[in-house]
Design a protein around this motif. Structure first.
Motif, PDB file in Angstrom:
ATOM      1  N   GLY A 131       0.773  -1.284   0.092  1.00 56.69           N
ATOM      2  CA  GLY A 131       0.140  -0.054  -0.123  1.00 56.69           C
ATOM      3  C   GLY A 131       0.743   1.267   0.007  1.00 56.69           C
ATOM      4  N   VAL A 132       0.180   2.272   0.213  1.00 54.52           N
ATOM      5  CA  VAL A 132       0.665   3.742   0.255  1.00 54.52           C
ATOM      6  C   VAL A 132       0.290   4.302   1.471  1.00 54.52           C
ATOM      7  CG1 VAL A 132       0.938   5.969  -0.564  1.00 54.52           C
ATOM      8  CG2 VAL A 132       0.784   4.002  -2.126  1.00 54.52           C
ATOM      9  N   LEU A 135       5.564   3.654  19.147  1.00 50.02           N
ATOM     10  CA  LEU A 135       4.613   2.982  19.883  1.00 50.02           C
ATOM     11  C   LEU A 135       3.375   3.379  19.299  1.00 50.02           C
ATOM     12  CD1 LEU A 135       6.052   3.287  23.532  1.00 50.02           C
ATOM     13  CD2 LEU A 135       5.943   1.313  22.225  1.00 50.02           C
ATOM     14  N   GLY A 136       2.190   2.702  18.958  1.00 53.40           N
ATOM     15  CA  GLY A 136       1.083   3.426  18.162  1.00 53.40           C
ATOM     16  C   GLY A 136       0.021   2.134  18.174  1.00 53.40           C
ATOM     17  N   GLY A 137      -1.064   2.711  17.528  1.00 51.69           N
ATOM     18  CA  GLY A 137      -2.269   1.921  17.173  1.00 51.69           C
ATOM     19  C   GLY A 137      -3.072   2.516  16.150  1.00 51.69           C
ATOM     20  N   GLY A 138      -4.326   2.037  16.157  1.00 51.83           N
ATOM     21  CA  GLY A 138      -5.184   2.729  15.057  1.00 51.83           C
ATOM     22  C   GLY A 138      -6.372   1.587  14.694  1.00 51.83           C
ATOM     23  N   ILE A 139      -7.023   2.041  13.660  1.00 47.39           N
ATOM     24  CA  ILE A 139      -8.244   1.135  13.120  1.00 47.39           C
ATOM     25  C   ILE A 139      -7.942   1.092  11.528  1.00 47.39           C
ATOM     26  CG2 ILE A 139      -9.814   2.151  14.829  1.00 47.39           C
ATOM     27  CD1 ILE A 139     -10.963   3.752  12.697  1.00 47.39           C
ATOM     28  N   LYS A 140      -8.771  -0.281  11.400  1.00 46.16           N
ATOM     29  CA  LYS A 140      -8.605  -0.819   9.700  1.00 46.16           C
ATOM     30  C   LYS A 140     -10.138  -0.681   9.441  1.00 46.16           C
ATOM     31  CE  LYS A 140      -4.616  -3.703  10.196  1.00 46.16           C
ATOM     32  NZ  LYS A 140      -4.223  -5.308   9.871  1.00 46.16           N
ATOM     33  N   LEU A 141     -10.367  -0.157   8.460  1.00 49.94           N
ATOM     34  CA  LEU A 141     -11.647   0.122   7.806  1.00 49.94           C
ATOM     35  C   LEU A 141     -11.874  -0.390   6.305  1.00 49.94           C
ATOM     36  CD1 LEU A 141     -12.188   3.706   8.965  1.00 49.94           C
ATOM     37  CD2 LEU A 141     -13.359   1.779  10.051  1.00 49.94           C
ATOM     38  N   MET A 142     -12.961  -1.223   6.011  1.00 51.05           N
ATOM     39  CA  MET A 142     -13.328  -1.534   4.788  1.00 51.05           C
ATOM     40  C   MET A 142     -12.112  -2.258   3.784  1.00 51.05           C
ATOM     41  SD  MET A 142     -15.660   1.835   3.670  1.00 51.05           S
ATOM     42  CE  MET A 142     -14.298   2.817   4.231  1.00 51.05           C
ATOM     43  N   ARG A 143     -11.336  -3.146   4.703  1.00 52.27           N
ATOM     44  CA  ARG A 143     -10.458  -3.923   4.090  1.00 52.27           C
ATOM     45  C   ARG A 143      -9.204  -3.056   3.477  1.00 52.27           C
ATOM     46  NH1 ARG A 143     -11.560  -9.055   1.980  1.00 52.27           N
ATOM     47  NH2 ARG A 143     -13.771  -9.768   2.339  1.00 52.27           N
ATOM     48  N   HIS A 144      -9.226  -1.716   3.309  1.00 59.08           N
ATOM     49  CA  HIS A 144      -8.062  -1.195   2.437  1.00 59.08           C
ATOM     50  C   HIS A 144      -7.494   0.086   3.301  1.00 59.08           C
ATOM     51  CE1 HIS A 144      -8.799  -3.333  -1.359  1.00 59.08           C
ATOM     52  NE2 HIS A 144     -10.153  -3.016  -1.126  1.00 59.08           N
ATOM     53  N   LEU A 145      -8.294   0.692   4.076  1.00 61.27           N
ATOM     54  CA  LEU A 145      -7.961   1.874   4.842  1.00 61.27           C
ATOM     55  C   LEU A 145      -7.388   1.763   6.284  1.00 61.27           C
ATOM     56  CD1 LEU A 145     -10.873   4.531   3.955  1.00 61.27           C
ATOM     57  CD2 LEU A 145      -8.597   4.293   2.893  1.00 61.27           C
ATOM     58  N   GLN A 146      -6.368   2.176   6.793  1.00 56.49           N
ATOM     59  CA  GLN A 146      -5.748   2.363   7.847  1.00 56.49           C
ATOM     60  C   GLN A 146      -5.369   3.669   8.674  1.00 56.49           C
ATOM     61  OE1 GLN A 146      -2.484  -0.342   8.635  1.00 56.49           O
ATOM     62  NE2 GLN A 146      -3.490  -1.952   7.295  1.00 56.49           N
ATOM     63  N   LEU A 147      -6.065   3.995   9.718  1.00 55.57           N
ATOM     64  CA  LEU A 147      -5.929   5.166  10.379  1.00 55.57           C
ATOM     65  C   LEU A 147      -5.101   5.099  11.512  1.00 55.57           C
ATOM     66  CD1 LEU A 147      -9.380   6.741  10.162  1.00 55.57           C
ATOM     67  CD2 LEU A 147      -7.875   7.050   8.712  1.00 55.57           C
ATOM     68  N   GLY A 148      -4.085   5.681  11.718  1.00 53.84           N
ATOM     69  CA  GLY A 148      -3.037   5.298  12.710  1.00 53.84           C
ATOM     70  C   GLY A 148      -2.608   6.666  13.679  1.00 53.84           C
ATOM     71  N   LEU A 149      -2.273   6.542  14.718  1.00 52.89           N
ATOM     72  CA  LEU A 149      -1.286   7.292  15.691  1.00 52.89           C
ATOM     73  C   LEU A 149      -0.347   6.928  16.103  1.00 52.89           C
ATOM     74  CD1 LEU A 149      -1.556  10.229  17.145  1.00 52.89           C
ATOM     75  CD2 LEU A 149      -3.098   9.159  18.788  1.00 52.89           C
ATOM     76  N   ASN A 150       0.680   7.378  16.142  1.00 53.46           N
ATOM     77  CA  ASN A 150       2.032   6.868  16.363  1.00 53.46           C
ATOM     78  C   ASN A 150       2.780   7.883  17.250  1.00 53.46           C
ATOM     79  OD1 ASN A 150       4.124   4.542  16.107  1.00 53.46           O
ATOM     80  ND2 ASN A 150       5.206   6.096  15.442  1.00 53.46           N
ATOM     81  N   GLN A 210       2.869  10.889  15.088  1.00 53.44           N
ATOM     82  CA  GLN A 210       2.500  10.679  13.548  1.00 53.44           C
ATOM     83  C   GLN A 210       0.893  10.548  13.659  1.00 53.44           C
ATOM     84  OE1 GLN A 210       5.244   7.792  12.520  1.00 53.44           O
ATOM     85  NE2 GLN A 210       6.589   9.365  11.576  1.00 53.44           N
ATOM     86  N   LEU A 211       0.310  11.395  12.796  1.00 50.75           N
ATOM     87  CA  LEU A 211      -1.115  10.834  12.314  1.00 50.75           C
ATOM     88  C   LEU A 211      -1.163  10.158  10.773  1.00 50.75           C
ATOM     89  CD1 LEU A 211      -2.719  14.040  13.583  1.00 50.75           C
ATOM     90  CD2 LEU A 211      -2.808  11.948  14.686  1.00 50.75           C
ATOM     91  N   SER A 212      -1.469   9.186  10.843  1.00 49.94           N
ATOM     92  CA  SER A 212      -1.168   8.444   9.422  1.00 49.94           C
ATOM     93  C   SER A 212      -2.508   7.938   8.609  1.00 49.94           C
ATOM     94  CB  SER A 212      -0.133   7.431   9.355  1.00 49.94           C
ATOM     95  OG  SER A 212      -0.729   6.271  10.319  1.00 49.94           O
ATOM     96  N   LEU A 213      -2.503   7.893   7.604  1.00 48.29           N
ATOM     97  CA  LEU A 213      -3.444   7.289   6.735  1.00 48.29           C
ATOM     98  C   LEU A 213      -2.867   6.458   5.694  1.00 48.29           C
ATOM     99  CD1 LEU A 213      -6.534   6.720   5.877  1.00 48.29           C
ATOM    100  CD2 LEU A 213      -6.156   8.938   4.078  1.00 48.29           C
ATOM    101  N   ALA A 214      -3.371   4.911   5.553  1.00 49.05           N
ATOM    102  CA  ALA A 214      -2.760   4.291   4.740  1.00 49.05           C
ATOM    103  C   ALA A 214      -3.815   3.552   3.789  1.00 49.05           C
ATOM    104  CB  ALA A 214      -1.861   3.165   5.316  1.00 49.05           C
ATOM    105  N   TYR A 215      -3.399   3.268   2.633  1.00 49.46           N
ATOM    106  CA  TYR A 215      -4.512   2.529   1.590  1.00 49.46           C
ATOM    107  C   TYR A 215      -3.703   1.306   0.975  1.00 49.46           C
ATOM    108  CZ  TYR A 215      -7.833   1.354  -2.158  1.00 49.46           C
ATOM    109  OH  TYR A 215      -8.642   0.770  -2.795  1.00 49.46           O
ATOM    110  N   MET A 216      -4.140   0.123   1.554  1.00 53.08           N
ATOM    111  CA  MET A 216      -3.752  -1.069   1.144  1.00 53.08           C
ATOM    112  C   MET A 216      -4.433  -1.695  -0.174  1.00 53.08           C
ATOM    113  SD  MET A 216      -1.810  -0.768   3.743  1.00 53.08           S
ATOM    114  CE  MET A 216      -0.687  -2.463   3.160  1.00 53.08           C
TER     115      MET A 216
END
Length: 199
Positions: A29-30, A147-162, A192-198
């Protein structure tokens, strides 16, 4: 630094080759987002917040059934601002645990080393010109702990805080033998506030 990074990438590569590759195990992903960096010193003469960004490709490996895996990315990243701004290549490698109700919604926790190589020369000369009897020293290669965590949505999206905790100085001023005062060290602590698309 290079030896550690090469060994980690080799171990990850061997792990990937040893496992079957399908959409449930290995994903590419990106990833991008915002760096909120605080520059801290042991003498507290500078303590400022700054905003930068990061972006780059990533991959995620998950072992089916137990939700344990790893992710890694190679990103262009900015830290700091003005004459203290760093721009370089960041390589986070995290152990990742995912807990969720199927592929539609899940939460994850992640932790691991963060490698950063600064490509931009910091104008330490301009800073140290005002500090008599001190010698500036910049560290191009830096290591931190994520050290971080986040949520995965709709198979492709990941929102994270690190949160990235530096394991050494980003740069420092060392006083001469006859200078009055203490050595001063600078660390970059980064949210870090992140958004990933898988894919």
């Amino acid at each position: 630094m290079k030896r550690i990074l090469n060994n980690l990438m080799l171990a990850l590569g061997l792990l990937l080759m040893a496992m079957p590759v399908d959409g449930q195990i290995l994903k590419f992903g990106v990833k991008g987002g915002v760096n909120l960096t605080q520059v801290e010193t042991n003498l507290q003469s500078i303590k400022d917040n700054s905003t930068g960004y990061f972006v780059g490709p990533m991959m995620e490996l998950t072992i089916p059934g137990i939700g344990v895996g790893a992710d890694a990315a190679i990103m262009y990243a900015q830290r700091g601002k003005d004459e203290l701004k760093m721009e370089g290549i960041e390589v986070p490698i995290n152990l990742k645990v995912t807990i969720g109700a199927g592929s539609t919604l899940a939460i994850f926790l992640a932790a691991g080393p963060d490698f950063f190589y600064n490509l931009k020369d910091i104008d330490l000369g301009a800073i140290s010109a005002t500090i008599d009897g001190y010698k500036a020293k910049e560290k191009k290669a830096q290591v931190g702990l994520n050290l971080g965590g986040g949520i995965k949505l709709m198979r492709h999206l990941q929102l994270g805080l690190n949160y990235m905790i530096p394991l050494g100085d980003s740069f420092s001023f060392k006083k001469a033998k006859d200078a009055v005062g203490e050595d001063e060290s600078f660390k970059y602590k980064t949210w870090q506030l992140s958004l990933a698309y898988m894919f």
